[in-house]
Design a protein around this motif. Sequence first.
Motif, mmCIF file in Angstrom:
data_model
loop_
_atom_site.group_PDB
_atom_site.id
_atom_site.type_symbol
_atom_site.label_atom_id
_atom_site.label_comp_id
_atom_site.label_asym_id
_atom_site.label_seq_id
_atom_site.Cartn_x
_atom_site.Cartn_y
_atom_site.Cartn_z
ATOM 1 N N ILE A 1 32.904 -24.006 -51.591
ATOM 2 C CA ILE A 1 31.972 -24.109 -50.402
ATOM 3 C C ILE A 1 31.505 -22.641 -50.232
ATOM 4 N N GLY A 2 32.085 -21.749 -50.379
ATOM 5 C CA GLY A 2 31.703 -20.435 -50.214
ATOM 6 C C GLY A 2 30.540 -20.159 -51.210
ATOM 7 N N ARG B 1 42.209 -27.358 -50.592
ATOM 8 C CA ARG B 1 42.521 -26.010 -50.015
ATOM 9 C C ARG B 1 41.502 -25.899 -48.865
ATOM 10 N N GLN B 2 42.150 -25.262 -47.699
ATOM 11 C CA GLN B 2 41.301 -24.935 -46.326
ATOM 12 C C GLN B 2 41.256 -23.439 -46.272
ATOM 13 N N TYR B 3 39.864 -23.149 -46.389
ATOM 14 C CA TYR B 3 39.524 -21.669 -46.140
ATOM 15 C C TYR B 3 38.401 -21.623 -44.806
ATOM 16 N N PHE C 1 22.612 -32.683 -49.658
ATOM 17 C CA PHE C 1 23.823 -32.168 -50.737
ATOM 18 C C PHE C 1 24.940 -32.948 -50.719
ATOM 19 N N GLY C 2 25.148 -33.706 -49.895
ATOM 20 C CA GLY C 2 26.540 -34.369 -49.835
ATOM 21 C C GLY C 2 27.565 -33.687 -49.673
ATOM 22 N N ARG C 3 28.899 -34.124 -49.933
ATOM 23 C CA ARG C 3 30.200 -33.603 -49.494
ATOM 24 C C ARG C 3 30.674 -32.341 -50.485
ATOM 25 N N ILE C 4 31.074 -31.261 -50.103
ATOM 26 C CA ILE C 4 31.744 -30.377 -51.239
ATOM 27 C C ILE C 4 32.923 -29.997 -50.765
ATOM 28 N N GLY C 5 34.073 -30.073 -51.347
ATOM 29 C CA GLY C 5 35.477 -29.762 -51.173
ATOM 30 C C GLY C 5 35.869 -28.541 -51.912
ATOM 31 N N GLY D 1 37.676 -26.412 -45.659
ATOM 32 C CA GLY D 1 37.776 -27.085 -47.000
ATOM 33 C C GLY D 1 36.888 -28.411 -46.896
ATOM 34 N N SER D 2 36.154 -28.518 -46.120
ATOM 35 C CA SER D 2 35.056 -29.955 -46.385
ATOM 36 C C SER D 2 33.668 -29.273 -45.879
#
Length: 590
Positions: free
Chosen positions: A356-357, A339-341, A330-334, A323-324
């Motif tokens: 993220i995927g 949700r956490q995968y 490229f900074g942060r992507i959530g 999830g993070s």
Amino acid sequence: MALRPWLSQNEESRSVRIITFFLVALIAAFLFLAARCLYLQYFKTDYYIAASIKQQQARATHKPQRGAILDCRGRVLAASNKIQTIFAEPRIIKDPKTTSTALAPIIDMGAHDICRLITESKNPGFAKIKVRAEASQCSAAREIYGIGIQSDFQRHYPMGPLAAHVVGFTSLDNRGLAGAELQYDKELSGLSGRNVFFADAFRRPIRLKQQKGILTDGAGLILTIDAAIQQIARAELISQYQSYEAESAVAIVAEPKTGAILAMVSLPDFDPNQTRSTDPNNFRNRAVTDPFEPGSILKPIVAAIAIDATAVSLDEQIFCENGSYRGRGFGRIGEYRDRQYGDMTMREILVKSSNIGMAKIGQRLGKDRLYKGLKHFGFGKRTGLDLPGEAKGVLAPMQKWTGYSVTRIPFGQEISVTAIQLIKAFCILANGGHQVRPYVVKAMVDNNGEIIKLKRPSPAFGFAIKPEVARWVVTEAMTSVVNEGTGFRARLEKWQVFGKTGTADIAKSTERGYSENDCVASFVAGAPAEDPAVVVLVSVRKPNKALGKGYTGGIVASPVATNILEKTLNYLRVPEGKKKDSVRIAKHEP
């Protein structure tokens, strides 16, 4: 005695001078007249010949009938009706009051109003008095000196706002101003004919002198639009558009194998019969003019590009960072709703719509392959749709890309597309990767109903991706989105549906970042998955979040697209298709 001869000589000399003066004046007058005659005869010949011909001739221009516009089954969407207009010719009317008094009871109009129209006309040869006059009124009005009858055509749209943005509308003088009316104005207009007559002193024709030009009525258009499907799409879309108090909405139904547009709805719309009382903003066909960030609806396209480029394999597990995902450049992507995968395959990434995927897939592809792949699907350039005003969208040149670009574009940010570009891209997926070009005009016909020109565009050369890749994305990944993931509301009993949701926040106009309240909710769907007959795209801009009914593509757009899809398949009598076994529905909104 000496004085008298002197006086006589003086008087005689005076008489000679007077006679000489008058003689010189007479000679000068004759010379002036001769010079004037010479000037008129040799230097003003053309001018006076033209003036003479103008006095002797009267011209009558015959306007052609503008061609009709029909839907694909022959239903009339636009046609021209013949009308009669009673007019006055102010320059030959000596007493406007008498003329007005005579005309008033014939056309049931006040004499004062008629007199005002005649005297205040800026055109000395024409003052319009009554439009759409009856035959009996025209016959009686002809008997009044200075009053004439003009035949004209008035455009009429019997289905009102149903297909207004596709059909378009015309000006008062029958020139196309929007839609197909503008795009094909020359073909629809036809050619005028003109007769030249010898006329008497009152400008009344005596006999025909010359005929200039052959009167040719305009060609008719047969559209790919099906009015029944258009009605289905509009009714479904307008209900949701009003229910969610949205700013605007679009819906497109297309044949994936040909690119033919069966329905195109843009809201708010308008009645082309009442354009003068319409807000000009409603004339815009948002399906072709308004780019927007697509959000997650772009993910199947990028996935197809990655698989085709062998940047990722179908069975490979991609770690989605719980999830993070953060990194330099490229900074942060959530994920949506944090949700956490963990590890997921390509199919699972699309089913759960993991940002993220997709970001990691973008990194594997790299700038060059991602950019070229998107170009092959038609983004960043016009589709060539035969309607005016199409926008190119925004796909920045690869040289301007950063680490943010290669990780954000794969899940639909930092790129703007139009609805017609999206429908084209998903038609490519649905037809096995073949290039396709959307179009709305099927054919042109002459006055006898004979086809004079087929307008179907020739198939675009080549493939955007390999057929087996397109087939997998549609029949495996996108059907799983419907059966297991965010598109679960699109499931149908008779057909296996494939689809993808998209919910894109709208960028702020005055500062960096995205609005927390405004978004575009989209859904694309098609069926039957094994051999798609139609593809449907629905996009709703700025549904009102304050209503508390939801705002995502799955909630707002997918029910509309599903209803349009089901009713269209039933209308077209598409045979029932094979369905995949459904699994547990996981409600992961994008």
